[in-house]
Design a protein around this motif. Structure first.
Motif, PDB file in Angstrom:
ATOM      1  N   THR A 192       0.851  -1.188   0.000  1.00  0.00           N
ATOM      2  CA  THR A 192       0.000   0.000   0.000  1.00  0.00           C
ATOM      3  C   THR A 192       0.888   1.240   0.000  1.00  0.00           C
ATOM      4  N   HIS A 193       0.723   2.076  -1.015  1.00  0.00           N
ATOM      5  CA  HIS A 193       1.552   3.280  -1.137  1.00  0.00           C
ATOM      6  C   HIS A 193       0.815   4.442  -0.471  1.00  0.00           C
ATOM      7  N   ILE A 194       1.419   4.975   0.569  1.00  0.00           N
ATOM      8  CA  ILE A 194       0.817   6.065   1.334  1.00  0.00           C
ATOM      9  C   ILE A 194       1.700   7.304   1.181  1.00  0.00           C
ATOM     10  N   ARG A 195       1.115   8.367   0.666  1.00  0.00           N
ATOM     11  CA  ARG A 195       1.824   9.638   0.526  1.00  0.00           C
ATOM     12  C   ARG A 195       1.048  10.684   1.314  1.00  0.00           C
ATOM     13  N   ALA A 196       1.626  11.104   2.423  1.00  0.00           N
ATOM     14  CA  ALA A 196       0.895  11.952   3.366  1.00  0.00           C
ATOM     15  C   ALA A 196       1.430  13.369   3.330  1.00  0.00           C
ATOM     16  N   THR A 197       0.534  14.347   3.227  1.00  0.00           N
ATOM     17  CA  THR A 197       0.879  15.761   3.307  1.00  0.00           C
ATOM     18  C   THR A 197      -0.227  16.487   4.065  1.00  0.00           C
ATOM     19  N   ALA A 198       0.142  17.582   4.674  1.00  0.00           N
ATOM     20  CA  ALA A 198      -0.847  18.398   5.385  1.00  0.00           C
ATOM     21  C   ALA A 198      -1.684  19.179   4.374  1.00  0.00           C
ATOM     22  N   PRO A 199      -2.930  19.453   4.668  1.00  0.00           N
ATOM     23  CA  PRO A 199      -3.778  20.182   3.706  1.00  0.00           C
ATOM     24  C   PRO A 199      -3.240  21.564   3.357  1.00  0.00           C
ATOM     25  N   ASP A 200      -2.640  22.242   4.311  1.00  0.00           N
ATOM     26  CA  ASP A 200      -2.156  23.603   4.052  1.00  0.00           C
ATOM     27  C   ASP A 200      -0.675  23.642   3.700  1.00  0.00           C
ATOM     28  N   ASP A 201      -0.090  22.497   3.444  1.00  0.00           N
ATOM     29  CA  ASP A 201       1.345  22.432   3.180  1.00  0.00           C
ATOM     30  C   ASP A 201       1.558  22.070   1.711  1.00  0.00           C
ATOM     31  N   GLU A 202       1.888  23.069   0.904  1.00  0.00           N
ATOM     32  CA  GLU A 202       2.148  22.839  -0.514  1.00  0.00           C
ATOM     33  C   GLU A 202       3.635  23.018  -0.787  1.00  0.00           C
ATOM     34  N   GLY A 203       4.072  22.470  -1.898  1.00  0.00           N
ATOM     35  CA  GLY A 203       5.484  22.558  -2.250  1.00  0.00           C
ATOM     36  C   GLY A 203       6.253  21.351  -1.754  1.00  0.00           C
ATOM     37  N   ALA A 204       7.533  21.315  -2.153  1.00  0.00           N
ATOM     38  CA  ALA A 204       8.365  20.164  -1.812  1.00  0.00           C
ATOM     39  C   ALA A 204       8.886  20.224  -0.396  1.00  0.00           C
ATOM     40  N   THR A 205       9.086  21.410   0.129  1.00  0.00           N
ATOM     41  CA  THR A 205       9.606  21.545   1.488  1.00  0.00           C
ATOM     42  C   THR A 205       8.485  21.948   2.445  1.00  0.00           C
ATOM     43  N   VAL A 206       8.806  21.858   3.725  1.00  0.00           N
ATOM     44  CA  VAL A 206       7.828  22.220   4.741  1.00  0.00           C
ATOM     45  C   VAL A 206       7.578  23.728   4.682  1.00  0.00           C
ATOM     46  N   ALA A 207       6.325  24.122   4.898  1.00  0.00           N
ATOM     47  CA  ALA A 207       5.970  25.545   4.807  1.00  0.00           C
ATOM     48  C   ALA A 207       6.604  26.361   5.915  1.00  0.00           C
ATOM     49  N   ASN A 208       7.023  25.736   7.001  1.00  0.00           N
ATOM     50  CA  ASN A 208       7.622  26.484   8.111  1.00  0.00           C
ATOM     51  C   ASN A 208       9.057  26.917   7.832  1.00  0.00           C
ATOM     52  N   ILE A 209       9.639  26.473   6.736  1.00  0.00           N
ATOM     53  CA  ILE A 209      11.040  26.786   6.421  1.00  0.00           C
ATOM     54  C   ILE A 209      11.071  27.970   5.463  1.00  0.00           C
ATOM     55  N   THR A 210      11.828  29.008   5.819  1.00  0.00           N
ATOM     56  CA  THR A 210      12.015  30.185   4.973  1.00  0.00           C
ATOM     57  C   THR A 210      13.267  29.987   4.124  1.00  0.00           C
ATOM     58  N   GLN A 211      13.134  30.140   2.818  1.00  0.00           N
ATOM     59  CA  GLN A 211      14.233  29.879   1.894  1.00  0.00           C
ATOM     60  C   GLN A 211      14.895  31.193   1.475  1.00  0.00           C
ATOM     61  N   HIS A 212      16.242  31.178   1.418  1.00  0.00           N
ATOM     62  CA  HIS A 212      17.036  32.294   0.888  1.00  0.00           C
ATOM     63  C   HIS A 212      18.133  31.697   0.013  1.00  0.00           C
ATOM     64  N   VAL A 213      18.244  32.200  -1.208  1.00  0.00           N
ATOM     65  CA  VAL A 213      19.252  31.712  -2.148  1.00  0.00           C
ATOM     66  C   VAL A 213      20.031  32.922  -2.647  1.00  0.00           C
ATOM     67  N   TYR A 214      21.373  32.868  -2.513  1.00  0.00           N
ATOM     68  CA  TYR A 214      22.234  33.977  -2.923  1.00  0.00           C
ATOM     69  C   TYR A 214      23.342  33.445  -3.831  1.00  0.00           C
ATOM     70  N   ARG A 215      23.713  34.290  -4.790  1.00  0.00           N
ATOM     71  CA  ARG A 215      24.889  33.999  -5.610  1.00  0.00           C
ATOM     72  C   ARG A 215      26.089  34.624  -4.916  1.00  0.00           C
ATOM     73  N   ALA A 216      27.017  33.804  -4.479  1.00  0.00           N
ATOM     74  CA  ALA A 216      28.143  34.273  -3.666  1.00  0.00           C
ATOM     75  C   ALA A 216      29.458  33.818  -4.272  1.00  0.00           C
ATOM     76  N   HIS A 217      30.492  34.579  -3.966  1.00  0.00           N
ATOM     77  CA  HIS A 217      31.840  34.234  -4.423  1.00  0.00           C
ATOM     78  C   HIS A 217      32.486  33.295  -3.412  1.00  0.00           C
ATOM     79  N   SER A 218      33.253  32.343  -3.905  1.00  0.00           N
ATOM     80  CA  SER A 218      33.824  31.321  -3.023  1.00  0.00           C
ATOM     81  C   SER A 218      34.778  31.918  -1.985  1.00  0.00           C
ATOM     82  N   MET A 219      35.492  32.985  -2.330  1.00  0.00           N
ATOM     83  CA  MET A 219      36.436  33.575  -1.382  1.00  0.00           C
ATOM     84  C   MET A 219      35.728  34.423  -0.322  1.00  0.00           C
ATOM     85  N   ASP A 220      34.498  34.809  -0.577  1.00  0.00           N
ATOM     86  CA  ASP A 220      33.756  35.633   0.379  1.00  0.00           C
ATOM     87  C   ASP A 220      32.792  34.799   1.230  1.00  0.00           C
ATOM     88  N   LYS A 221      32.674  33.507   0.930  1.00  0.00           N
ATOM     89  CA  LYS A 221      31.713  32.675   1.659  1.00  0.00           C
ATOM     90  C   LYS A 221      32.026  32.548   3.149  1.00  0.00           C
TER      91      LYS A 221
END
Length: 685
Positions: A192-221
């Protein structure tokens, strides 16, 4: 307290004994989703006392098996199951590599109900017949997509083949590709294949996680990470790197900047890895720098920030990394630093997860939006102020001796040298080795002979040691020289009597004129010395007899010609008379030598050798023949007195008659080889 969706949907199906494929986001309680049904299927003494089971159903062999990909996840699942089974006193044992075998074998002998282990150590103990899997009723593959990957698949198949055919199989993971599901159905019965998600939780990650993506230089990381770690409200933080070397380097840099940091990666021994995780859970370390070995299943309370120092390989790794925060309904922050070279990889991940960061914003450690997005106080630098360094650090956590059996932390780690005061004192004088050459120590003169020792008095010891040793001279001898000639030369060198001076210096062998082979015409090669000069030089020289080489014939060998040679007054060096090889037939070559005449060798011809009668004239030098391409015209040549020899040529088809008249005491003339037939060439004196 209400259960999570995956627990609410899985527990009724799993408790009925049906095979289950469970899929849910990270941090939503999958461990208890399979752990509680697993503990219920185990028969323990408490069940016999309550009347739910018969005494013959009790066994010391394991009744349930959980297979996990990493050692850190193994210890975590074991602790969760121990907590959940404490009421019924269920015996749970963790079996994984990097530890000594003996404690695990002793625990197996005492009896175990549930085993949580990694594939490698499970196969080792099963192969040694220390682990009996024939009584297993339930099998769980945690992080199933990783377990059924190409690297783990052969080991997992071997383990499954050791289990009974009638059993319950459950697979759980946050990411479950279609190919993995199709592969898993081979080992399951109507799952039996069970795929469980919360009704108010859309997307691949949990809604409680805030995402930030930056383009950074390796020497400044490193500077950016140091300022992000000083954000307001930051609790525990995990920093993920793609390589082990980068993880070790970042952990060291952060420690120099004042942060209490630890590292978890494959180059560390199991004791050091568990020490860092314990210190992280206990709060002695608030920054854990790790590779993807800690990206799956690690559950630590209070993790507020996850930083992807390097872009992950794929979207599955990204989800598991980010899922270390925002667990069990808590909020979290995920920061991903993308280098310029990783932009194409990140765009693929962004598209697969349907995120909104296709073009990351170019960001540096001084960018205003970095401080605003992450709530970093103004004026924050890359070094933690001393007033905020309140953590005990990694050194405060005790390093447990696990009796590691291999790897860089076990036998592969070099043993530390004992202190000088702990080493035993030297009890005897070490033997001094003396280098010798030929039985004589270096720097000493070689032993003298008995005769010399009786005649000359012995030199003092210090003079002998100071005298340099004369190197032995090596004598080179010609390959063709006979042993008698070598002995004669050695005797002449060793003789003490002086040698009478010779007016004319001894001349070595008369050099043979070099013949030049040409396709059409041969250039005349004048002789270097006349016959008379050769005779005079031979008289003055000492005799050195050379061996007379024997000739080889392919089909028939011509009879050897008899040569009557009169020697000069002094013993001369008679030169060997080489014979020629013939391909089909060798012509008879009788040679009659005149008084004081050297032997005359024959030459090789290509097809037919013309008759070459030789008539010797008084004081006339030999005149060799030439080679012609088709036919050689008759070229009788009569040489004048003291004329240089003229070399002959080889003929391609037929050689014309070329009689040559030679003088007395002429230089020997080499013979030729014939390819098809050799014509007789009698020499007349």
């Amino acid at each position: 307290m209400s259960p999570f969706p995956i627990q609410e949907m899985t527990l009724p199906v799993a408790l009925s004994g049906t095979d289950v494929i469970g899929q849910a986001k990270t941090g939503t309680g999958k461990t208890l989703g399979f752990g509680l049904p697993l503990l219920e299927r185990v028969t323990v003494p408490a069940d016999v006392e309550a009347g739910r089971a018969k005494p013959e159903q009790l066994t010391d062999a394991p009744q349930a098996l959980v297979v996990v990909p990493t050692r850190e996840l193994c210890t975590q699942v074991t602790n969760d199951l121990l907590t959940a089974g404490k009421v019924r006193n269920v015996r749970v044992l963790a079996i994984y590599g990097g530890r000594a075998y003996e404690p695990q074998v002793e625990a197996l002998k005492k009896g175990v109900d549930v085993i949580v282990g990694t594939p490698g150590r499970l196969l080792d103990l099963a192969g040694q017949r220390k682990l009996d899997l024939s009584h297993v009723k339930a099998l769980v593959l945690d992080e199933a997509d990783e377990m059924l990957d190409l690297g783990f698949l052969p080991d997992v198949e071997k383990i499954i083949n050791m289990l009974p055919a009638k059993r319950q199989t459950m697979l759980f993971s946050a990411t479950m590709p279609g190919a993995v599901i199709g592969l898993a159905r081979r080992y399951m019965s109507q799952p039996t294949h069970i795929r469980a998600t919360a009704p108010d939780d859309e997307g691949a990650t949990v809604a409680n996680i805030t995402q930030h993506v930056y383009r950074a230089h390796s020497m400044d990381k490193p500077e950016m990470v140091s300022r992000i770690l000083q954000a307001n409200g930051r609790g525990l933080a995990m920093i993920f790197c793609r390589t082990k070397r980068t993880a070790a380097d970042i952990a060291e840099q952060l420690e120099r900047r004042g942060f209490a940091s630890g590292a978890v990666h494959g180059d560390l021994g199991q004791g050091a890895r568990e020490q860092a995780l314990r210190a992280f859970r206990n709060g002695k370390v608030d920054v854990l720098v790790c590779t993807d070995v800690a990206a799956r299943g690690i559950d630590v309370e209070g993790v507020t920030h996850v930083i992807n120092y390097q872009s992950p390989e794929d979207e599955k790794t990204f989800l598991h990394r980010v899922g270390r925060t925002g667990r069990a309904g808590n909020k979290g922050t995920a920061v991903t630093l993308v280098d310029w070279d990783d932009i194409p990889r990140w765009q693929l991940i962004n598209k697969a997860l349907e995120l909104d960061f296709h073009e990351p914003v170019e960001t540096y450690s001084t960018s205003p939006h970095l401080f605003a997005d992450l709530d970093i106080p103004e004026g924050t630098k890359g070094v933690l102020p001393r007033a905020e360094r309140t953590r005990a650090g990694l050194g405060a956590e005790e390093l447990e001796d696990l009796g590691e059996t291999g790897g860089r932390g076990g036998r592969g780690r070099k043993a530390q040298a004992a202190p000088a005061e702990e080493r035993p004192a030297r009890t005897r004088t070490p033997r001094q080795r003396r280098r010798t050459r030929g039985g004589t120590a270096l720097g000493e003169a070689p032993a003298a002979s008995t005769a010399e020792a009786t005649e000359a008095p012995a030199a003092p010891a210090d003079e002998q040691s100071a005298a340099p040793r004369t190197p032995r001279r090596r004598r080179r001898t010609r390959a063709g020289a006979s042993s008698e000639a070598a002995a004669a030369v050695a005797t002449a060198e060793a003789a003490p009597a002086p040698v009478a001076p010779v007016e004319e210096s001894p001349v070595e062998e008369a050099p043979k004129p070099r013949r030049r082979r040409t396709a059409k015409k041969a250039v005349e090669a004048p002789a270097v010395e006349t016959a008379e000069a050769v005779v005079e030089s031979i008289e003055a020289a000492e005799p050195v007899a050379e061996p007379k080489p024997r000739r080889r014939t392919v089909k028939k060998a011509a009879p050897a010609a008899e040569a009557v040679v009169e020697t000069v007054e002094a013993p001369e060096a008679t030169e060997a008379k080489p014979r020629r090889r013939t391909v089909k037939k060798a012509a008879q070559a009788p040679v009659e030598a005149v008084a004081e005449e050297a032997p005359k060798p024959r030459r090789r011809t290509t097809k037919k050798a013309a008759e070459a009668p030789v008539e010797a004239a008084t004081e006339e030098a030999p005149k060799p023949r030439r080679r012609t391409t088709k036919k050689a015209a008759e070229a009788p040549v009569e040489a004048a007195t003291e004329e240089a020899p003229k070399p002959r040529r080889r003929t391609t088809k037929k050689a014309a008659e070329a009689p040559v008249e030679t003088v007395m005491d002429e230089v020997p003339r080499p013979r030729r080889r014939t390819t098809k037939k050799a014509v007789a060439a009698p020499a007349e004196s």
